[in-house]
Design an enzyme around this catalytic site. Structure first.
Site: not given
Length: 396
Positions: A234, A341, A390
């Site tokens: 991330s 995502d 994600h």
């Protein structure tokens, strides 16, 4: 079967040597008595060997690898360290030697480390967790997600999962590497280099934290490394793209030219696309990606790779987006990115909360996947599954 016999022989030899070593240790105790001349050996037909044995079944290893690995793990655990203690899998908290480099609130920055004696491979992982870009939403972040801005309540140990796991069955390629986990406490996508001021109220030192961790690790064995993998998920994945060359240049400048620096960016390849529908820019979730980064890079005093800065001079915010910064990166980087995502969809104001997806949303999602795939066409090493998710590399 020849390879299996060789493995069997090696493990048996290690077992015999370890058993003998343990026996010597236990006989000696803490207060060994003066040695006496051993009595002449006597031979008895009923002599019993008291050395503990750990039989391993090597039959049909190819068809039952899980069972074989369980036996090997049990054997290793039985021999370490010649007692009933269990293997210590946890990473230990260390604070930076340079106390001037801090988290947002001025508390000391640090890292978790699990050393692997004898290994010349190091994995440094950058944690993710969004960001804030002005005093108001940083204040809100501090109230609701303080652990991402302060080290005051960090635990003393941390157990790694996924690529940080020390278990070979969970992490077959990196389980025996030296593991380093750097908690995210700078809220700046690992880009800041600014000390705390009265105006901002916070320090933004993400880029400096990475550099100081690397310097500290040189005294803990990194100086003898062969490979250093800088990984992150991330915001940490974007941090890899922004810092992998900085790390390589730092090590080279300190004379460690033999260390191969590589990057692994997981779910950090974001797009600067238009939102599905625009909303008021209040925080990192509601704002358009480009707007938050434009505001943030000024607030953080963000640092970007020099080659990318020269390409986008005056508009350095471009370097926070994977497809724009990647051409300027010199270090090898492997990119892992879901085509759909969840974080990207969130900032694009596509809310998938169990409600039926409208036709316009569905078209937007499909176009997003196509657009993202196109930005990866010049990336030689990547994994981009066509799924809605994600982060992945630290999953069990």
């Amino acid at each position: 079967m020849t390879a299996v016999r060789m493995v069997s022989s090696v493990l048996l030899l290690v077992l015999m040597q370890s058993g003998a070593l343990c026996a010597r240790r236990f006989r000696g105790g803490r207060n060994p008595q003066p040695r006496r001349a051993p009595p002449p050996p006597t031979y008895r037909a009923d002599r019993v060997d008291t050395t503990e044995s750990f039989p391993l079944d090597f039959t049909a290893v190819e068809e039952n690898m899980d069972n074989f690995m369980t036996q090997v793990k049990n054997l290793a655990q039985s021999l370490y360290p010649c007692s009933a203690q269990k293997l210590d899998y946890d990473m230990k908290l260390n604070f930076l030697e340079n106390t001037s480099v801090t988290c947002n609130d001025g508390s000391p920055a640090g890292y978790y480390l699990k050393e692997s004696r004898g290994s010349r491979r190091w994995l440094i992982f950058l944690e993710g967790g969004w960001y804030c870009f002005n005093k108001e939403n940083c204040d809100s972040r501090y109230e609701t997600m303080r652990r991402l801005m302060s080290s005051s309540k960090w635990p003393q140990t941390k157990t790694g999962t996924g690529i940080l796991s020390p278990l070979p069955e969970e992490n077959p390629h990196w389980w025996n590497a030296n593991m380093v986990f750097i908690p995210y406490c700078s809220s700046d996508v690992w880009s800041g280099a600014t000390a705390k001021t009265e105006q901002s109220g916070y320090a933004f030192m993400g880029s400096l934290i990475i550099q100081e961790v690397v310097k500290d690790l040189l005294n803990k064995g990194l100086d003898n490394a062969k490979v250093l993998l800088l990984a992150g998920s991330s915001a940490g994945g974007t941090g890899v793209l922004l810092n992998v060359d900085h790390v390589a240049e730092l090590l080279e400048g300190l004379g460690h030219t033999g260390i191969q620096v590589r990057g692994l960016s997981d779910s950090g390849w974001f797009l600067d696309n238009k939102q599905y529908h625009c909303t008021e820019c209040v925080d990192a979730v509601s704002c358009a990606p480009t707007e938050t980064i434009k505001r943030g890079i000024k607030y953080w005093g963000g640092v970007v790779p020099e080659r990318c800065r020269q390409t986008h001079e005056g508009e350095e915010w471009n370097c926070f987006f994977g497809y724009r910064v990647f051409p300027s990166i010199k270090s090898p980087v492997f990119v892992v990115q879901w085509l759909f995502d969840e974080a990207q969809l969130t900032v694009d104001n596509i809310q998938l909360t169990g409600q039926p997806v409208q036709e316009g949303q569905w078209r937007y999602i499909q176009n997003l996947g196509i657009e993202l795939r196109n930005t990866l066409k010049d990336v030689p090493a990547m994994f981009a599954p066509s799924c809605l998710s994600h982060e992945v590399i630290t999953r069990k």
